[in-house]
Design a protein around this motif. Structure first.
Motif, short mmCIF file in Angstrom:
data_model
loop_
_atom_site.label_atom_id
_atom_site.label_comp_id
_atom_site.label_asym_id
_atom_site.label_seq_id
_atom_site.Cartn_x
_atom_site.Cartn_y
_atom_site.Cartn_z
N THR A 122 3.15 -53.72 -10.36
CA THR A 122 1.87 -54.43 -10.10
C THR A 122 1.27 -54.80 -8.89
O THR A 122 0.12 -54.13 -8.35
CB THR A 122 1.85 -55.94 -10.58
N TRP A 162 -7.73 -47.29 -2.26
CA TRP A 162 -8.60 -46.18 -2.68
C TRP A 162 -10.08 -47.07 -2.86
O TRP A 162 -11.15 -46.32 -2.40
CB TRP A 162 -8.39 -45.90 -4.22
N LEU A 163 -10.13 -47.95 -3.01
CA LEU A 163 -11.47 -48.72 -3.18
C LEU A 163 -11.78 -49.16 -1.86
O LEU A 163 -13.32 -49.10 -1.69
CB LEU A 163 -11.52 -50.01 -4.05
N SER A 213 -2.16 -49.61 -3.95
CA SER A 213 -2.93 -48.32 -4.17
C SER A 213 -4.37 -48.57 -4.64
O SER A 213 -5.58 -47.81 -4.03
CB SER A 213 -2.37 -47.68 -5.38
N ALA A 214 -4.92 -49.48 -5.33
CA ALA A 214 -6.31 -49.83 -5.71
C ALA A 214 -7.05 -50.29 -4.36
O ALA A 214 -8.20 -49.72 -4.27
CB ALA A 214 -6.16 -50.68 -6.88
N CYS A 235 -1.14 -42.79 -8.47
CA CYS A 235 -2.60 -42.54 -8.09
C CYS A 235 -3.09 -41.54 -8.91
O CYS A 235 -4.21 -41.66 -9.60
CB CYS A 235 -3.04 -42.47 -6.61
N GLY A 279 0.53 -51.03 -7.60
CA GLY A 279 -0.68 -50.51 -7.93
C GLY A 279 -2.06 -51.28 -7.47
O GLY A 279 -3.08 -50.66 -7.20
N LEU A 280 -1.82 -52.45 -6.92
CA LEU A 280 -2.87 -53.43 -6.31
C LEU A 280 -2.94 -53.01 -5.15
O LEU A 280 -4.29 -52.63 -4.76
CB LEU A 280 -2.20 -54.64 -6.32
N ALA A 306 -3.18 -42.28 -12.78
CA ALA A 306 -4.16 -43.23 -12.89
C ALA A 306 -5.63 -42.83 -13.08
O ALA A 306 -6.43 -43.19 -13.66
CB ALA A 306 -4.26 -44.56 -11.81
N ARG A 307 -5.88 -41.56 -12.37
CA ARG A 307 -6.91 -40.94 -12.26
C ARG A 307 -7.12 -39.90 -13.38
O ARG A 307 -8.04 -38.94 -13.26
CB ARG A 307 -7.29 -40.17 -10.78
#
Length: 150
Positions: free
Chosen positions: A14, A24-25, A20-21, A120, A17-18, A123-124
């Protein structure tokens, strides 16, 4: 696999993933560690965020190891490097150099690493990342089978 702990694995996944997000964002960049590290030299205009990301990655790993030693890979036992297989008679420094070079060559050939493709890219829903991860896992299974290192 006697030290498998699903709760800490889920927590770690988690957090990865957080992170990475957020990258990215917040920055429009993929959190592929080999790409982030590999583009530090020659220094360009996008070096600062790479250094900050890598420093935070190392600092967070160090801090979590100090604050929560029981969550480590071996429980309360310290983690150790994987030694060469018993019958191979390769000195540890050479073993590490060869492993590092093969990893670097593999990430260059695969145009990314497990973090870029596995976290990543999948996830895409990237087809290239699905293929890369299937190859990563196949080679890992083959390597463990041939060397006996778990």
């Amino acid at each position: 696999m006697e030290s498998f702990t699903p709760l800490t694995a889920a927590l770690g996944g988690t957090l990865i993933g957080l992170a990475s997000a957020v990258l990215w964002l917040g920055n429009g960049r993929i959190a592929g560690i080999s790409g982030i590290f590999g583009q530090l030299l020659p220094a360009g205009r996008s070096v600062l965020w790479r250094l900050v990301f890598l420093a935070a990655l190392v600092a967070a790993a160090w801090a979590s190891a100090r604050l929560f030693p029981q969550l480590g890979a071996g429980g309360v036992e310290p983690s150790v490097l994987a030694a060469p297989p018993a019958g191979w008679s390769i000195p540890m420094p050479l073993w590490l150099i060869v492993a590092g070079l093969l990893t670097g060559i593999g990430t260059r050939i695969g145009n990314g690493c497990t973090s870029g493709h596995g976290v990543c890219g999948i996830a895409r829903l990237s087809t290239r990342s699905f293929v890369a991860v299937a190859i990563f896992f196949s080679v890992a299974i083959l390597t463990v089978t041939l060397t006996g290192i778990v």
